[in-house]
Every structure is written in structure tokens, then in C-alpha cells.
Write a protein that holds these residues in place. Structure first.
Motif, PDB file in Angstrom:
ATOM      1  N   LEU A  72      54.176  31.324  36.672  1.00  0.00           N
ATOM      2  CA  LEU A  72      54.239  32.141  35.478  1.00  0.00           C
ATOM      3  C   LEU A  72      53.022  31.796  34.633  1.00  0.00           C
ATOM      4  O   LEU A  72      52.711  30.619  34.457  1.00  0.00           O
ATOM      5  N   MET A  73      52.330  32.812  34.143  1.00  0.00           N
ATOM      6  CA  MET A  73      51.117  32.565  33.367  1.00  0.00           C
ATOM      7  C   MET A  73      50.975  33.577  32.252  1.00  0.00           C
ATOM      8  O   MET A  73      51.324  34.745  32.417  1.00  0.00           O
ATOM      9  N   ASP A  74      50.494  33.111  31.113  1.00  0.00           N
ATOM     10  CA  ASP A  74      50.112  33.978  30.008  1.00  0.00           C
ATOM     11  C   ASP A  74      48.593  34.030  29.996  1.00  0.00           C
ATOM     12  O   ASP A  74      47.938  32.984  29.920  1.00  0.00           O
ATOM     13  N   LEU A  75      48.047  35.237  30.095  1.00  0.00           N
ATOM     14  CA  LEU A  75      46.598  35.422  30.158  1.00  0.00           C
ATOM     15  C   LEU A  75      46.144  36.382  29.067  1.00  0.00           C
ATOM     16  O   LEU A  75      46.846  37.340  28.741  1.00  0.00           O
ATOM     17  N   GLU A  76      44.957  36.113  28.541  1.00  0.00           N
ATOM     18  CA  GLU A  76      44.315  37.069  27.648  1.00  0.00           C
ATOM     19  C   GLU A  76      43.104  37.623  28.378  1.00  0.00           C
ATOM     20  O   GLU A  76      42.283  36.867  28.910  1.00  0.00           O
ATOM     21  N   LEU A  77      43.033  38.949  28.435  1.00  0.00           N
ATOM     22  CA  LEU A  77      41.960  39.640  29.149  1.00  0.00           C
ATOM     23  C   LEU A  77      41.140  40.456  28.165  1.00  0.00           C
ATOM     24  O   LEU A  77      41.670  41.007  27.198  1.00  0.00           O
ATOM     25  N   GLY A  78      39.832  40.542  28.424  1.00  0.00           N
ATOM     26  CA  GLY A  78      38.940  41.319  27.583  1.00  0.00           C
ATOM     27  C   GLY A  78      38.275  42.433  28.374  1.00  0.00           C
ATOM     28  O   GLY A  78      37.935  42.260  29.545  1.00  0.00           O
ATOM     29  N   ARG A  79      38.079  43.560  27.720  1.00  0.00           N
ATOM     30  CA  ARG A  79      37.445  44.721  28.349  1.00  0.00           C
ATOM     31  C   ARG A  79      35.939  44.503  28.402  1.00  0.00           C
ATOM     32  O   ARG A  79      35.299  44.197  27.401  1.00  0.00           O
ATOM     33  N   THR A  80      35.358  44.676  29.571  1.00  0.00           N
ATOM     34  CA  THR A  80      33.921  44.478  29.769  1.00  0.00           C
ATOM     35  C   THR A  80      33.178  45.802  29.723  1.00  0.00           C
ATOM     36  O   THR A  80      33.785  46.876  29.680  1.00  0.00           O
ATOM     37  N   ILE A  81      31.848  45.713  29.785  1.00  0.00           N
ATOM     38  CA  ILE A  81      31.024  46.928  29.850  1.00  0.00           C
ATOM     39  C   ILE A  81      30.860  47.390  31.298  1.00  0.00           C
ATOM     40  O   ILE A  81      30.276  48.441  31.547  1.00  0.00           O
ATOM     41  N   CYS A  82      31.368  46.619  32.243  1.00  0.00           N
ATOM     42  CA  CYS A  82      31.244  46.948  33.671  1.00  0.00           C
ATOM     43  C   CYS A  82      32.396  47.825  34.131  1.00  0.00           C
ATOM     44  O   CYS A  82      33.514  47.720  33.628  1.00  0.00           O
TER      45      CYS A  82
END
Length: 128
Positions: A72-82
Motif C-alpha cells: 500500500l502506498m500514498d504517492l503524489e504525482l505531478g503533470r509534466t510537459i512530456c
């Protein structure tokens, strides 16, 4: 009295089964955890309708179920320009300004290393 012993034994076994499914904290460097994180991010990108790829910004909670390879994991993801098809998304800059988006997700991943198989059991995401 003879009915009490099997009932007590059954409740004890049920309690052991339920307790064995509790998640416990683990180190982020635990075997298979990092690969499960990569799988979760890959799965998110494959199923997110956005044309841009997201990359890992932060790992919060890191846990696994006792006696299993379920993480189980809590992740924060960011939107890239790719775009999703681009290579080396990890080194791609993040979107800025009004295009900037971050997502916090909780993933539960089951790994079977002997067959190199990953299964996403659950995921929930909230955009920030």
C-alpha cells in the motif's frame, strides 16, 4: 461445554486470519516496494485520459500486508510537459502556471516476483 471449545477455536482462527491482513509500515527501500511504486505510476499514466505524463514527486505512506507481497502506498504525482509516449519522463520538467496539476493517490499493488506479474488491487486519486 463441548460446543464452547469449537466455537472458541473458530473465533481464535478467524481473529488470526483478520489480524494477518493488517497493513504494517515498511521502509521505502524494502524489496519490491520501489518496483511497485514504478508500476503504480505507469498504470496511472496508462489509464489517465490526460495526454501529458505524470511523474512521481513524493512517496508518503509505505506499507505491506503481513505475510504477503501486497503493498500500500500514498504517492503524489505531478503533470509534466512530456506526452505519455515520450521517453525518460522522470527527467521531464513539470508543468507551470495554469497547466500545473498534482494528484495524490493511494495504490494497493500485489506483486508476484516469480512470474514478474503486478496486479493493481485498488487505487484512489484526488487532484489538488
Amino acid at each position: 461445554m463441548s460446543l464452547k471449545v469449537p466455537l472458541l477455536l473458530g473465533l481464535l482462527l478467524l481473529g488470526l486470519h483478520v489480524c494477518s491482513w493488517n497493513f504494517e509500515n515498511i521502509s521505502k527501500s524494502t524489496s519490491y516496494f520501489g518496483i511497485c511504486v514504478e508500476f503504480a505510476v505507469f498504470h496511472f499514466n496508462q489509464h489517465e485520459p490526460d495526454e501529458y505524463a505524470y511523474k512521481l514527486l513524493w512517496v508518503g505512506r509505505s506499507q505491506h500486508k503481513k505475510w504477503s507481497l501486497i503493498y500500500l502506498m500514498d504517492l503524489e504525482l505531478g503533470r509534466t510537459i512530456c506526452k505519455k509516449q515520450d521517453e525518460d519522463i522522470d527527467n521531464c520538467p513539470l508543468q507551470e502556471g495554469p497547466e500545473k496539476k498534482t494528484v495524490k493517490c493511494t495504490f494497493i499493488v500485489d506483486v508476484q516476483p516469480w512470474s514478474t506479474q503486478f496486479n493493481l488491487l485498488n487505487s484512489t486519486c484526488d487532484q489538488k
